[in-house]
Design an enzyme around this catalytic site. Structure first.
Site, PDB file in Angstrom:
ATOM      1  N   ASN A 238       0.859  -1.181   0.000  1.00  0.00           N
ATOM      2  CA  ASN A 238       0.000   0.000   0.000  1.00  0.00           C
ATOM      3  C   ASN A 238       0.893   1.229   0.000  1.00  0.00           C
ATOM      4  O   ASN A 238       1.273   1.741   1.054  1.00  0.00           O
ATOM      5  CB  ASN A 238      -0.923  -0.016   1.217  1.00  0.00           C
ATOM      6  CG  ASN A 238      -1.987   1.064   1.171  1.00  0.00           C
ATOM      7  OD1 ASN A 238      -1.891   2.021   0.418  1.00  0.00           O
ATOM      8  ND2 ASN A 238      -3.019   0.921   1.999  1.00  0.00           N
TER       9      ASN A 238
ATOM     10  N   LYS B 102      17.646   3.930  12.685  1.00  0.00           N
ATOM     11  CA  LYS B 102      16.574   3.434  11.832  1.00  0.00           C
ATOM     12  C   LYS B 102      15.667   2.433  12.540  1.00  0.00           C
ATOM     13  O   LYS B 102      14.454   2.417  12.310  1.00  0.00           O
ATOM     14  CB  LYS B 102      17.158   2.784  10.573  1.00  0.00           C
ATOM     15  CG  LYS B 102      17.809   3.761   9.615  1.00  0.00           C
ATOM     16  CD  LYS B 102      18.248   3.059   8.341  1.00  0.00           C
ATOM     17  CE  LYS B 102      18.831   4.046   7.339  1.00  0.00           C
ATOM     18  NZ  LYS B 102      19.247   3.370   6.078  1.00  0.00           N
TER      19      LYS B 102
ATOM     20  N   HIS C 235       1.898   3.871   3.017  1.00  0.00           N
ATOM     21  CA  HIS C 235       3.325   3.775   3.344  1.00  0.00           C
ATOM     22  C   HIS C 235       4.029   5.107   3.126  1.00  0.00           C
ATOM     23  O   HIS C 235       4.909   5.491   3.926  1.00  0.00           O
ATOM     24  CB  HIS C 235       3.986   2.698   2.488  1.00  0.00           C
ATOM     25  CG  HIS C 235       5.471   2.606   2.693  1.00  0.00           C
ATOM     26  ND1 HIS C 235       6.378   3.273   1.885  1.00  0.00           N
ATOM     27  CD2 HIS C 235       6.212   1.959   3.632  1.00  0.00           C
ATOM     28  CE1 HIS C 235       7.602   3.021   2.306  1.00  0.00           C
ATOM     29  NE2 HIS C 235       7.532   2.237   3.359  1.00  0.00           N
TER      30      HIS C 235
ATOM     31  N   TYR D  51       8.153   8.210   9.988  1.00  0.00           N
ATOM     32  CA  TYR D  51       9.514   7.664   9.961  1.00  0.00           C
ATOM     33  C   TYR D  51      10.560   8.760   9.836  1.00  0.00           C
ATOM     34  O   TYR D  51      11.531   8.803  10.612  1.00  0.00           O
ATOM     35  CB  TYR D  51       9.641   6.677   8.811  1.00  0.00           C
ATOM     36  CG  TYR D  51      11.008   6.046   8.707  1.00  0.00           C
ATOM     37  CD1 TYR D  51      11.370   4.975   9.508  1.00  0.00           C
ATOM     38  CD2 TYR D  51      11.949   6.533   7.800  1.00  0.00           C
ATOM     39  CE1 TYR D  51      12.627   4.408   9.418  1.00  0.00           C
ATOM     40  CE2 TYR D  51      13.209   5.971   7.701  1.00  0.00           C
ATOM     41  CZ  TYR D  51      13.542   4.906   8.505  1.00  0.00           C
ATOM     42  OH  TYR D  51      14.786   4.352   8.418  1.00  0.00           O
TER      43      TYR D  51
ATOM     44  N   HIS E 238      -4.851  -0.022  12.666  1.00  0.00           N
ATOM     45  CA  HIS E 238      -5.610  -1.127  12.057  1.00  0.00           C
ATOM     46  C   HIS E 238      -6.486  -1.824  13.088  1.00  0.00           C
ATOM     47  O   HIS E 238      -7.661  -2.124  12.821  1.00  0.00           O
ATOM     48  CB  HIS E 238      -4.644  -2.133  11.424  1.00  0.00           C
ATOM     49  CG  HIS E 238      -4.122  -1.723  10.085  1.00  0.00           C
ATOM     50  ND1 HIS E 238      -3.088  -0.833   9.936  1.00  0.00           N
ATOM     51  CD2 HIS E 238      -4.490  -2.087   8.827  1.00  0.00           C
ATOM     52  CE1 HIS E 238      -2.837  -0.666   8.653  1.00  0.00           C
ATOM     53  NE2 HIS E 238      -3.667  -1.400   7.957  1.00  0.00           N
TER      54      HIS E 238
END
Length: 589
Positions: free
Chosen positions: A461, A485, A465, A473, A500
């Site tokens: 997706n 990271k 993203h 991020y 979700h």
């Protein structure tokens, strides 16, 4: 010494000549080795073993490289001859989603982050000179391009596979009509499921309109904040108080909007479909609001993005104390903001690449696919989900029956999974993009070829993203974790899993964190586990785990839902809400 030894000795520095072994010592060592056959044989075996290991490793690596080159040549030939537009140089690749910040975007301007970095004054540069800065992350680029499946379906081979699935769907429709007519004497066409699923849809539409009114107010509230902030430029304390007050108000409005949408699903007793529509739309608007505020707040805070002495109705003057010139921060127009709210992207830009016209045949084809998949979902619900799980809580559920239900639903559940991908990420987004002439149709990438789960999540997706990458991020990587990271990645997965789970939980009105466990724990573990496999084995493992995981995921939630419907229970303590009804229903003594 021979001539060869003399030549070698001339190349050795004078201070190391004495350290070289003499011929007498070498002869003594050779004599000792000849006199000790055990040591000589042992040395020979070790050397032969090392030689075999090196040859095997070299042969294996050579075979892998040759196979990789051959596969790339075959793929390039296939792309060149069959898949038009797929084989292009890397720097102009149609399917490249991001470009490094040091490079220019296709319109010839630097990325917004580059502009912000250049707007820092020299004092800040001297202050941060010796600080370690995180490595710059690439920026999102928008170009005119089709979706992967749209390009692939231009090939006759892929078009034939599409026709095969269309024929299978037509046969399913005929089978459903025949079954309804022969067993009950009438044809339903799944309309009963549609009617029951879309109850109280008018309330959802009214709430949707109110939410958009709040989002429209945000634009003018943001403009007021920027205007007042620039007027308070000579009063830093008051300016800081104003900005922090507006920030708290903005965060509170976001939380309140999400809370109201969630509570209304419970208060109005909405169905799963209507609740999902309301929650997904509310989440989409919240993400759009954050994208707009995050992008334009950076411009206002920098204050030196555009130097212009001419007045502009959409500009805010920001006078710097240490400069005599007037800098203009151009805020976006409401027209740009309105287009962004309905555009099929969650990344804010003042403008996007647009197509020249609307292809109405393309629009009609996508609309027919949306209707067809909706009927397919109705069929899957009536023939599989309702039949298998509607009696959960009433019938006896032994371990044998439980496993049989799970195994029988693995393939139907994966059909639901694939149809959901095609419905939302291809048919619906391409439908809206074509109506809005939105040029960038890369809503997903070739996730089906993924050999690792991190690649799958990036390609599955792209719309969501990109938002997570750009606003979660990158911000956490640059400002919170300072170039680390791993914690930034874990934060992204945690937020995504919670959102979700929140949508599914309130849509079904239950707490059953299967998605949170599968997506937030198991999927993250699989990212690191599959890195030890080759690409072919990795792709096989990705599909195997997806098939099993989706089979369980789309079975456990209906089981818990029907268990709540059929099993009455009382909540005596707040911890009872965290115990699945499926457990309490069948574990009673």
């Amino acid at each position: 010494m021979t001539d060869r030894n003399i030549a070698c000795a001339q190349d050795v520095p004078s201070n190391q000549i004495n350290a070289l072994p003499s011929e007498d010592n070498m002869q003594k060592d050779s004599t000792q080795l000849q006199n000790s056959p055990f040591e000589l044989n042992y040395l020979r075996e070790r050397l032969l073993g090392l030689e075999n290991i090196l040859l095997k490793d070299f042969k294996k690596r050579l075979d892998e490289e040759i196979e990789g080159v051959v596969q790339e040549l075959r793929q390039h030939e296939l792309q060149t001859n069959e898949f038009h537009g797929f084989a292009k140089p890397q720097n102009t690749n149609t399917w490249s989603n991001r470009v490094p910040l040091a490079k220019e975007t296709p319109n010839g301007s630097k990325g917004s982050t580059v502009g912000l970095e250049k707007s820092t004054n020299s004092a800040d540069n001297l202050k941060n000179k010796h600080k370690k800065q995180p490595r710059p992350l690439p920026d999102k680029v928008f170009v005119i391009r089709e979706s992967y499946l749209t390009a692939l379906l231009e090939v006759d081979h892929m078009r034939t596979i599409y026709h095969i699935f269309a024929c299978i769907f037509l046969i399913l429709i005929i089978q459903s009509i025949s079954y309804d007519y022969l067993t009950e004497g009438r044809v339903y066409f799944g309309l009963g499921t549609f009617k029951s699923s879309l109850q109280k849809i008018q309330y959802v539409f009214a709430i949707w309109l109110l939410e958009h009114a709040v989002v429209f107010v945000l634009f003018y509230a943001f403009k007021m904040w920027a205007t007042v902030r620039c007027k308070l430029a000579r009063q830093p304390a008051l300016q800081s108080f104003w900005s922090h007050s507006c920030l708290i108000t903005y965060i509170s409005s976001q939380l309140l909007l999400g809370y109201v949408a969630s509570v209304l699903c419970l208060k109005l007793d909405l169905t799963f479909i209507t609740s999902s529509i309301l929650l997904l739309e509310s989440t989409r608007l919240l993400m759009k609001m954050h994208a707009f505020v995050r992008t334009n707040a950076g411009r206002v805070l920098a204050g030196k993005l555009k130097v212009d002495t001419s007045p502009s109705p959409n500009a805010v003057d920001a006078t710097e104390d240490n400069e005599k010139s007037t800098h203009i921060v151009r805020l976006p127009t409401f027209q740009s903001y309105l287009y962004f709210l309905f555009a099929p992207t969650l990344i804010y830009r003042d403008s996007y690449p647009r197509t020249s016209h609307i292809r109405w045949k393309f629009v009609l084809a996508r609309f027919m696919e949306i209707v067809a998949i909706a009927f397919a979902y109705s069929y899957m619900f009536e023939r599989y989900i309702k039949v298998q799980f509607s009696n959960i809580g009433v019938e006896e559920l032994s371990p044998r029956t439980f496993l049989l239900k799970l195994y029988s639903m693995i393939m139907p559940n994966n059909i639901i999974f694939l149809c959901g991908f095609y419905l939302i990420l291809h048919a619906w987004l391409n439908f809206t993009a074509e109506l809005l002439r939105f040029g960038d149709r890369m809503f997903y990438k070739d996730w089906w070829t993924s050999s690792y789960y991190d690649v799958f999540f990036r390609n599955w997706n792209v719309v969501v993203h990109d938002w997570l990458y750009e606003y979660i991020y990158k911000d956490s990587y640059n400002h919170i974790f300072k170039g680390a990271k791993l914690p930034a990645t874990l934060l992204v997965f945690g937020i995504s899993a919670l959102v979700h789970e929140h949508i599914i939980g309130f849509a079904l009105k239950l707490f059953f964190p299967v998605m949170l466990c599968f997506f937030g724990i198991l999927a993250v573990s699989m990212i690191y586990l599959l890195r030890t496999f080759s690409k072919r084995v990795g792709n096989f493992m990705v599909w195997l785990t997806l098939i099993i995981g989706n089979g369980l995921l789309f079975s456990l939630y209906p089981m818990e839902h029907y268990a709540q419907v059929n099993c009455s229970r009382t909540y005596e303590h707040w911890t009872d809400y965290f115990v699945p009804t499926l457990w309490t229903c069948y574990m009673k003594q």
